[in-house]
Design an enzyme around this catalytic site. Sequence first.
Site, PDB file in Angstrom:
ATOM      1  N   HIS A   7      50.062 -78.401  -3.532  1.00 43.15           N
ATOM      2  CA  HIS A   7      48.957 -77.991  -2.681  1.00 43.15           C
ATOM      3  C   HIS A   7      47.633 -78.162  -3.411  1.00 43.15           C
ATOM      4  O   HIS A   7      47.616 -78.400  -4.609  1.00 43.15           O
ATOM      5  CB  HIS A   7      49.102 -76.530  -2.221  1.00 43.15           C
ATOM      6  CG  HIS A   7      49.044 -75.543  -3.336  1.00 43.15           C
ATOM      7  ND1 HIS A   7      50.166 -75.081  -3.988  1.00 43.15           N
ATOM      8  CD2 HIS A   7      47.997 -74.932  -3.943  1.00 43.15           C
ATOM      9  CE1 HIS A   7      49.810 -74.242  -4.935  1.00 43.15           C
ATOM     10  NE2 HIS A   7      48.489 -74.125  -4.930  1.00 43.15           N
ATOM     11  N   ARG A  11      38.660 -71.859  -3.264  1.00 41.55           N
ATOM     12  CA  ARG A  11      38.223 -70.473  -3.076  1.00 41.55           C
ATOM     13  C   ARG A  11      37.301 -70.422  -1.875  1.00 41.55           C
ATOM     14  O   ARG A  11      36.468 -71.312  -1.703  1.00 41.55           O
ATOM     15  CB  ARG A  11      37.502 -69.964  -4.309  1.00 41.55           C
ATOM     16  CG  ARG A  11      38.385 -69.842  -5.507  1.00 41.55           C
ATOM     17  CD  ARG A  11      37.653 -69.187  -6.672  1.00 41.55           C
ATOM     18  NE  ARG A  11      38.394 -69.358  -7.896  1.00 41.55           N
ATOM     19  CZ  ARG A  11      39.490 -68.689  -8.218  1.00 41.55           C
ATOM     20  NH1 ARG A  11      39.970 -67.784  -7.399  1.00 41.55           N
ATOM     21  NH2 ARG A  11      40.113 -68.916  -9.345  1.00 41.55           N
ATOM     22  N   GLU A  56      45.484 -74.476   0.051  1.00 40.68           N
ATOM     23  CA  GLU A  56      45.595 -73.033  -0.178  1.00 40.68           C
ATOM     24  C   GLU A  56      44.187 -72.451  -0.188  1.00 40.68           C
ATOM     25  O   GLU A  56      43.360 -72.819  -1.019  1.00 40.68           O
ATOM     26  CB  GLU A  56      46.268 -72.761  -1.516  1.00 40.68           C
ATOM     27  CG  GLU A  56      46.240 -71.305  -1.938  1.00 40.68           C
ATOM     28  CD  GLU A  56      46.613 -71.114  -3.397  1.00 40.68           C
ATOM     29  OE1 GLU A  56      45.967 -70.289  -4.067  1.00 40.68           O
ATOM     30  OE2 GLU A  56      47.546 -71.793  -3.879  1.00 40.68           O
ATOM     31  N   ASN A  60      39.208 -63.578  -2.189  1.00 39.19           N
ATOM     32  CA  ASN A  60      39.130 -62.338  -2.958  1.00 39.19           C
ATOM     33  C   ASN A  60      38.538 -61.249  -2.077  1.00 39.19           C
ATOM     34  O   ASN A  60      37.417 -61.398  -1.575  1.00 39.19           O
ATOM     35  CB  ASN A  60      38.294 -62.541  -4.221  1.00 39.19           C
ATOM     36  CG  ASN A  60      38.976 -63.467  -5.195  1.00 39.19           C
ATOM     37  OD1 ASN A  60      40.163 -63.337  -5.453  1.00 39.19           O
ATOM     38  ND2 ASN A  60      38.244 -64.421  -5.721  1.00 39.19           N
ATOM     39  N   HIS A  76      36.983 -83.715  -3.230  1.00 36.07           N
ATOM     40  CA  HIS A  76      37.131 -83.536  -1.789  1.00 36.07           C
ATOM     41  C   HIS A  76      38.602 -83.494  -1.396  1.00 36.07           C
ATOM     42  O   HIS A  76      39.467 -83.906  -2.154  1.00 36.07           O
ATOM     43  CB  HIS A  76      36.405 -84.651  -1.017  1.00 36.07           C
ATOM     44  CG  HIS A  76      36.968 -86.021  -1.260  1.00 36.07           C
ATOM     45  ND1 HIS A  76      36.472 -86.858  -2.223  1.00 36.07           N
ATOM     46  CD2 HIS A  76      37.994 -86.686  -0.675  1.00 36.07           C
ATOM     47  CE1 HIS A  76      37.158 -87.989  -2.216  1.00 36.07           C
ATOM     48  NE2 HIS A  76      38.098 -87.902  -1.287  1.00 36.07           N
ATOM     49  N   GLU A 119      36.919 -85.504   3.403  1.00 40.36           N
ATOM     50  CA  GLU A 119      36.854 -86.909   3.804  1.00 40.36           C
ATOM     51  C   GLU A 119      37.811 -87.119   4.977  1.00 40.36           C
ATOM     52  O   GLU A 119      38.976 -86.714   4.922  1.00 40.36           O
ATOM     53  CB  GLU A 119      37.270 -87.813   2.644  1.00 40.36           C
ATOM     54  CG  GLU A 119      37.249 -89.281   2.990  1.00 40.36           C
ATOM     55  CD  GLU A 119      37.691 -90.147   1.828  1.00 40.36           C
ATOM     56  OE1 GLU A 119      37.315 -91.334   1.817  1.00 40.36           O
ATOM     57  OE2 GLU A 119      38.419 -89.655   0.933  1.00 40.36           O
TER      58      GLU A 119
END
Length: 142
Positions: A7, A11, A56, A60, A76, A119
């Site tokens: 993956h 963040r 993913e 937080n 990207h 992209e």
Amino acid sequence: MGIKYLHTMVRVKDLEASMAFYKLLGLKETRRYDSEAGRFSLIFMAPDGQEDCPVELTYNWDGDDDLPSDSRHFGHLAYSVPNIYETCQFLQDNGVVINRPPRDGRMAFVRSPDNISIELLQEGDALEPAEPWTSMENVGHW
């Protein structure tokens, strides 16, 4: 030695806005992990039939003010689409800025709410150049 793609992790600052953006691209939530002790959530999103290639989203719970304002150091994410023009029109109609329009009928770039560059590539051969895309200028960074 074998290697298998698992993956890509990014963040995110606003989980709902980010999930909505990736849903517009055609990704769906495939699994989630919430850590009470660590105060974070991991949301995995992928296109239908490609659940083994997720992005993913790491969120937080207490915020993440240290996220960079320009995520170019990341590079990207790239996805192929069946019709670059239809995809870009759909995204634009839903408030997404097309940073690099598909002037060549092949490639476009957009950014997520967390400034992640995405992209978009035309599947197969490039489409014939078409307006309004051929006349559109780049917007911001991509």
